[in-house]
Design an enzyme around this catalytic site. Structure first.
Site, mmCIF file in Angstrom:
data_model
loop_
_atom_site.group_PDB
_atom_site.id
_atom_site.type_symbol
_atom_site.label_atom_id
_atom_site.label_comp_id
_atom_site.label_asym_id
_atom_site.label_seq_id
_atom_site.Cartn_x
_atom_site.Cartn_y
_atom_site.Cartn_z
ATOM 1 C CE LYS A 1 21.988 117.117 55.467
ATOM 2 N NZ LYS A 1 23.552 118.228 55.311
ATOM 3 C CG ASP B 1 21.885 120.399 53.938
ATOM 4 O OD1 ASP B 1 22.628 120.680 53.457
ATOM 5 O OD2 ASP B 1 20.579 121.246 53.821
#
Ligand code: NDP
Length: 447
Positions: free
Chosen positions: A128, A168
């Site tokens: 991430k 995201d």
């Protein structure tokens, strides 16, 4: 050593090594609390210190992102990428641009991503990234300059067989485009290094819809097992971003009625059902606040603050905004109002106390790592299409997505049963995701 002593020791080490990273601690604890039965059945995981290795990222990269705003002022943000685990494939996970981003959030998301990606059955590791940059209120030119600077550093660390980021919160098609352009320019290669690309240049159909649609597909399986369906159900959704919009769309297609949408400023309640065209126009095209909705639809009501969304009566609740947005008090309101199922569209939107309330009251609760895996699943399909230099039809991709969500539901339910916690989908998803990663780590030796 007894399984709970093993997990306790691992957790204490996580607290010691990662001070102040409360979201990461929370995500690790939730997983460790479920793994006792798996460790008892597989002492080889304990011997090989799989858990100790799993909670330590393979690599963490933190970098300066200097850029210039429209007034000519120099600005500096912090960028980061956590390459958490590559046992199952190249690191894969989104990039978040939001002022709240710090290492603890990126690590919680990266850690979740390992098991989520495992559940999809596709060959993807977990990672991430993000920055504390706030795209809100910035011009397109400012967002472009920031994205180019961010990618100027990130491009040294990623690649189609190494690490494949996606979007995201705060990172949608516009930001992916700017980052892809900069990667291509510096590396002189056109490869599937990012997913969520535009349809004309390597993106996959259904990627935009995937997380929201996938959430509703898996919740439909949950409802079917209860002898029910979305048809005629009242549903509450939080957020009005990518996940929320396409969750609303799919619920409406299946005959349910979504009555709420929100953003970080407030909540819209529309008793006649949220008009999705308006939300898409406001959020996807005009980038406006959700409160504008009530100037168009007079029956709808706007309330400042977004916690009230869980006080609205519903059969199914789908939190789709951000972490820890649904706490114990909100969970009790849902129980009181007769809600039967909750599915996490966002990552970790329900606090541990809220999840306990759901379990105590037999509300079927599907955690994010299973429920919102549709996004990364279609990202995996986008990688496959890029490798083959082809593009699938909407129908084929949507049907693959649906199959993956049904498979995730089945493996989650079965793992819960097999390990003695029937109906507990948190335990089921964690164990099913973990055992696959653990077996791959064992097979690959001490790395
Ligand atoms: P978007 O940026 O498109 O939308 C986020 C939405 O949540 C916006 O409505 C935003 O409101 C709201 N929001 C963000 N932060 C807060 C906050 N602190 N308090 C209240 N509301 C907030 O993001 P996505 O829809 O892509 O992501 C939503 C969630 O889903 C995240 O948890 C993400 O990690 C998760 N997720 C996303 C996937 C994807 O494919 N996009 C895949 C899997 C999980 P505002 O506009 O005011 O900021």
């Amino acid at each position: 050593m007894a399984a709970n002593n093993v997990t306790q020791a691992v957790y204490e080490q996580v607290l010691k090594r990662n001070p102040g990273e409360s979201e990461f601690h929370q995500a690790v604890k939730e997983v460790l609390d479920c793994l006792g039965p798996a460790l008892e059945k597989h002492p080889e995981y304990v011997e090989a210190r799989i858990l100790d290795r799993l909670v330590e990222p393979e690599r963490q990269i933190i970098f300066r992102v200097p850029w210039q705003d429209d007034k000519g002022t120099f600005q500096v943000n912090r960028g980061m990428r956590v390459e958490f685990n590559s046992a199952l494939g190249p690191y894969k996970g989104g990039i978040r641009f939001h002022p709240s981003v710090y290492l603890g959030i990126v690590k919680f998301l990266g850690f979740e991503q390992i098991l989520k990606n495992s559940l999809t059955g596709l060959m993807m590791g977990g990672g991430k990234g993000g920055s504390d940059f706030d795209p809100k209120g910035k011009s397109d030119a400012e967002v472009m300059r920031f994205c180019q600077s961010f990618m100027t550093e990130l491009c040294r660390h990623i690649g189609p067989d190494t690490d494949v980021p996606a979007g995201d919160i705060g990172v949608g098609g516009r930001e992916i485009g700017f980052m892809f352009g900069q990667y291509k320019r510096i590396r002189n290669e056109f490869t599937g290094v990012l997913t969520g690309k535009g349809l004309d240049w390597g993106g996959s159909l259904v990627r935009t819809e995937a997380t929201g649609y996938g959430l509703v597909y898996i919740m439909d399986e949950v409802l079917k097992d209860m002898g029910q369906s979305f048809d005629g159900k009242t549903v509450t959704v939080s957020g009005s971003g990518n996940v929320a919009i396409y969750a609303i769309e799919k619920v409406h297609q299946l005959g349910g009625k979504v009555v709420t949408a929100s953003d970080s400023n407030g909540l819209v309640y529309d008793p006649d059902g949220i008009k999705l065209d308006t939300v898409k126009q406001l959020k996807e095209v005009e980038r406006k606040r959700i409160k504008e909705y009530v100037t168009i639809h007079k029956n709808a009501k706007y309330t400042e603050g977004c916690t009230d969304v869980w006080g609205v009566k519903c059969d199914v609740a789908l939190p789709c905004a951000t972490q820890n947005e649904l706490d114990e008090e909100a969970a009790r309101k849902l129980v009181k109002n007769g809600c039967v199922a909750v599915g996490e569209g966002a990552n970790m939107p329900c606090t541990p106390e809220a999840v306990e309330v759901f379990h105590e009251n037999n509300i079927l609760f599907m955690p994010g790592k299973a429920a919102n895996a549709g996004g990364v699943a279609v990202s995996g399909l986008e990688m496959a299409q890029n490798s083959q230099r082809i593009g699938w039809t909407f129908e084929k991709t949507d049907s693959e997505l649906k199959n993956i969500m049904v498979t995730i539901y089945n493996s989650t339910r079965q793992a819960a049963e097999e390990y003695g916690c029937k109906g507990n989908f948190v335990a089921g998803a964690n164990i099913a995701g973990f055992t696959k990663v653990a077996n791959a780590m064992l097979a690959q030796g001490l790395v």
